[in-house]
Design a protein around this motif. Structure first.
Motif, PDB file in Angstrom:
ATOM      1  N   UNK A 131     -13.850   5.654  -7.590  1.00  0.00           N
ATOM      2  CA  UNK A 131     -12.475   4.922  -7.054  1.00  0.00           C
ATOM      3  C   UNK A 131     -12.537   3.795  -6.139  1.00  0.00           C
ATOM      4  N   UNK A 135       2.752   6.177  -6.913  1.00  0.00           N
ATOM      5  CA  UNK A 135       1.688   6.856  -7.828  1.00  0.00           C
ATOM      6  C   UNK A 135       2.104   8.300  -7.612  1.00  0.00           C
ATOM      7  N   UNK A 195      -0.595  10.029   2.589  1.00  0.00           N
ATOM      8  CA  UNK A 195      -1.986   9.285   2.819  1.00  0.00           C
ATOM      9  C   UNK A 195      -2.860  10.016   3.866  1.00  0.00           C
ATOM     10  N   UNK A 253      -3.959   8.961  -9.539  1.00  0.00           N
ATOM     11  CA  UNK A 253      -3.307   7.933  -9.183  1.00  0.00           C
ATOM     12  C   UNK A 253      -3.216   7.591  -7.717  1.00  0.00           C
ATOM     13  N   UNK A 254      -3.167   8.804  -6.949  1.00  0.00           N
ATOM     14  CA  UNK A 254      -3.117   8.787  -5.497  1.00  0.00           C
ATOM     15  C   UNK A 254      -4.503   8.359  -5.071  1.00  0.00           C
ATOM     16  N   UNK A 255      -5.593   8.879  -5.468  1.00  0.00           N
ATOM     17  CA  UNK A 255      -6.992   8.209  -5.126  1.00  0.00           C
ATOM     18  C   UNK A 255      -6.846   6.882  -5.429  1.00  0.00           C
ATOM     19  N   UNK A 256      -6.653   6.465  -6.445  1.00  0.00           N
ATOM     20  CA  UNK A 256      -6.662   5.089  -6.869  1.00  0.00           C
ATOM     21  C   UNK A 256      -6.021   4.051  -5.942  1.00  0.00           C
ATOM     22  N   UNK A 257      -4.646   4.440  -5.601  1.00  0.00           N
ATOM     23  CA  UNK A 257      -3.591   3.928  -4.640  1.00  0.00           C
ATOM     24  C   UNK A 257      -4.553   3.740  -3.159  1.00  0.00           C
ATOM     25  N   UNK A 258      -5.207   5.087  -2.850  1.00  0.00           N
ATOM     26  CA  UNK A 258      -5.730   5.010  -1.534  1.00  0.00           C
ATOM     27  C   UNK A 258      -7.122   4.109  -1.576  1.00  0.00           C
ATOM     28  N   UNK A 259      -7.888   4.177  -2.510  1.00  0.00           N
ATOM     29  CA  UNK A 259      -9.387   3.753  -2.278  1.00  0.00           C
ATOM     30  C   UNK A 259      -9.385   2.420  -3.050  1.00  0.00           C
ATOM     31  N   UNK A 260      -8.736   2.006  -3.925  1.00  0.00           N
ATOM     32  CA  UNK A 260      -8.864   0.909  -4.757  1.00  0.00           C
ATOM     33  C   UNK A 260      -8.174  -0.178  -4.276  1.00  0.00           C
ATOM     34  N   UNK A 305       2.727   1.429  -3.194  1.00  0.00           N
ATOM     35  CA  UNK A 305       1.981   2.014  -4.221  1.00  0.00           C
ATOM     36  C   UNK A 305       1.882   3.644  -4.393  1.00  0.00           C
ATOM     37  N   UNK A 314       0.914  -1.240   0.203  1.00  0.00           N
ATOM     38  CA  UNK A 314      -0.055  -0.123  -0.246  1.00  0.00           C
ATOM     39  C   UNK A 314       0.847   1.368  -0.075  1.00  0.00           C
TER      40      UNK A 314
END
Lengths: 197, 426
Positions: free
Chosen positions: A151, A42, A129, B48-55, A38, A35
């Motif tokens: 999302x 990202x 985060x 991309x950050x939203x994708x990493x956080x939420x998906x 990523x 996590x």
């Protein structure tokens, strides 16, 4: 959702087991670090495909070089170093390739990401985060719903449009505005600015 | 261009929905107004950050791939699989007080290693040409002249097998073997190592470990496979390349693109991108896209996870405009041995074959009606739950959409999921 947090000492214990040939321990390392890694990738990648490719490459290299890791509580930063190097290589390759293809947009993004990764060397995934979560909490309910549909539920724009009985264009532009708001909030360390649809 | 239009274009880019014309508009804008480039970069980063956080889906895939990694490293020779990445140095933890003797030792060791590699490269033997062993009638084209295929295959030679003919290339002193299937055309290329171009047909490869400085490389029109000591099969046509790895690991990627590691037992497809085809579940159908409304003038092939498209008046793929047509092929797997209804609302025509039987035919100009209750039926049996499927579709003008749904006594009406669709029979 991210897995339960592992301490640096936990990760070192897993790394030592993995160095001894325990494949499941290696998979546990991946689960525990995926996590954050990523999020780090990202910050600098230019597409979801690139994030996935770098993630995969990072763990392949990590597996091969695991014997060189010295367990001193720095596994995450060790993995982050591998990932950063891979992102740099990807961006360099893409800038060269896209220059040949004449793909202006991709080239511009690769260039911007390259400058960013060379500039800041201090992105801390946990901090990034936490800030993003704070910014999301500040969103208006309707904006938050759009973000969740896109999302969390991973629905494409046209499906959200159908669900909300709106046009795809409205959904896409609304998401653009929300992302802009979130970006401003992130760049101000979690302070919201009022600009939502 | 208004702000809303710029936002819509940027948003479409982020979502990957930008058609070529809009893409060139946005590119012009970004070139004229550098600030827009910054906005676009911010959008992509936040996306991309939203994708990493939420998906969570991507994380599962990474962990799944990680489970496969150890298998690629069980033998020393397979470790060459990441030779391209070996030059990358992970960030070592910083020492608070560097020790001069240790530093000297490292510098000495590095110098010795560099020297050793230099000497090794100089001493590397040049790759000898492969020996041809072929059925009667197999041809070789050398400097524009056709001849019977015997002796050695030299750089720029092309070897061609007709239907029912096979040929084999072997190297003296090593176990590497390339078996050419019938109806195959392969050209030997110049360069270090063993390099070939597969124009069409198939090759089965059994490769001894190859030096990373002189690899065995097979190119196709779309992709290339780099061998590091393994056994695999590569099949190609102008639009796709299929790789099936039996032992070891192969690097596989589009020309100039990122290469994926394909492990033993895995199958990978190179079409518009490289995809590893899962062994234990479906992942979609192969869509062949055509520039006409009657399935001619093919443009591309790609893997479509589900058939649920609403292109409206936009283009289904770069370089395509209306009219166009698409043929999806592969296998469909039912969960239950029972009769399924297949609903295929579309704009415009569509026809569906299951197990080579035409079950739905609505090949005409029409509007998309998602709740259209017309359907075709097909009964799956216990011994044949997975059968071939072919779906043909054409768009004449204006709006374009198509959806493939199913329903059975134990299955609610739903878009046929990717897990039930296979591009090949696994």
């Amino acid at each position: 959702m991210p897995p339960a947090t592992s301490t640096p000492a936990d990760l070192d214990r897993l790394a030592l087991r993995a160095q001894g040939g325990d494949h499941e321990a290696f998979v546990a390392v991946v689960e525990a670090t995926e996590h954050d890694l990523r999020v780090l990738v990202s910050c600098y990648a230019t597409s979801l495909a690139m994030v996935d490719e770098v993630m995969q490459g990072t763990y392949v290299i990590a597996f091969e070089k695991l014997s060189t890791y010295e367990a001193r509580g720095t596994l995450k930063s060790w993995l982050g170093g591998i990932a950063r190097n891979l992102v740099r290589r990807e961006l360099d390759g893409r800038r060269r390739q896209q220059a040949l293809d004449g793909e202006v947009l991709d080239q511009v993004l690769a260039q911007a990401a390259h400058e960013r990764i060379e500039r800041d060397d201090d992105v801390v995934p946990e901090r990034e985060l936490a800030t993003l979560r704070r910014c999301l909490d500040e969103l208006a309910p309707e904006a938050r719903r759009l973000i969740d549909e896109r999302y969390v539920a991973d629905k494409p724009v046209h499906e959200i449009a159908r669900l909300l009985q709106r046009t795809s264009n409205w959904v896409a532009v609304s998401l653009f505005r929300i992302r802009k708001t979130l970006h401003l909030c992130l760049s101000r360390g979690g302070v919201t600015v009022k600009e939502q649809p | 261009m208004s702000d809303d239009e710029v936002m819509a274009l940027s948003a479409a880019y982020v979502e990957g929905d930008l058609d070529p014309i809009s893409r060139s508009h946005l590119a012009e804008l970004v070139q004229q107004e550098p600030a827009q480039a910054g906005v676009l970069a911010e959008q992509v980063r936040t996306h991309l950050l939203l994708h990493a956080l939420l998906n969570g889906g991507a994380a599962c895939e990474t962990v799944r791939r990680a489970r496969l990694i150890p298998g690629a490293f069980t033998s020393d020779r397979a470790k060459r699989v990441v030779d391209s990445a070996r030059s990358l140095k992970p960030h070592a933890p910083r020492r608070s007080s560097p020790r001069p003797y240790a530093t000297m030792r490292w510098i000495t060791a590095a110098a010795v290693a560099i020297f050793a590699v230099f000497v090794l490269v100089l001493l590397l033997p040049q790759t000898s040409p492969p020996q041809i062993s072929a059925d009667a009638g197999v041809r070789i084209v050398r400097a524009g002249n056709a001849a019977v295929a015997t002796g050695e295959l030299r750089p720029n030679d092309t070897i061609i097998t007709a239907a029912n003919q096979r040929a084999e290339l072997t190297w003296v002193g090593e176990g590497t073997r390339l078996a050419l299937e019938p109806s195959t055309q392969v050209q030997a290329l110049e360069g270090r190592g063993k390099r070939f171009r597969l124009d069409h047909g198939g090759i089965a490869v059994r490769a001894a470990p190859q030096p990373s400085s002189a690899p065995l490389v097979l190119q196709t029109a779309r992709a290339q496979a780099t061998v590091v000591g393994t056994a695999f099969t590569l099949n190609a046509d102008p639009f796709t390349a299929w790789l099936h790895v039996e032992h070891g690991t192969v690097r596989f990627g589009l020309h100039g693109g990122v290469e994926l590691l394909v492990n033993a037992g895995e199958r990978a497809l190179a079409a518009d991108r490289v995809t590893i085809i899962p062994r234990d579940r479906g992942c979609g159908l192969l869509g062949a896209y055509f520039r006409t409304n009657h399935l001619t003038d093919q443009v591309l092939v790609r893997l479509d996870p589900v058939i649920d498209f609403d292109w409206a008046s936009s283009e289904p793929a770069p370089g395509m405009s209306h009219p166009f047509s698409i043929r999806w092929t592969g296998f469909i797997e039912a969960q239950h041995a029972e009769t399924y209804r297949f609903y295929v609302p579309s704009d415009d025509g569509v026809r569906l074959w299951i197990d080579d039987r035409l079950v739905y035919d609505n090949w005409r100009i029409q509007s998309f009606a998602p709740e259209d209750n017309r359907y075709g039926v097909f009964t799956f049996h216990d011994d044949r739950l997975r059968v071939p499927i072919r779906l043909e579709y054409y768009e004449q003008f204006s709006l374009a959409a198509v959806r493939l749904s199913w329903q059975s006594p134990n299955t609610p009406r739903e878009v046929v999921p990717a897990s039930a669709l296979y591009p090949v029979n696994p």
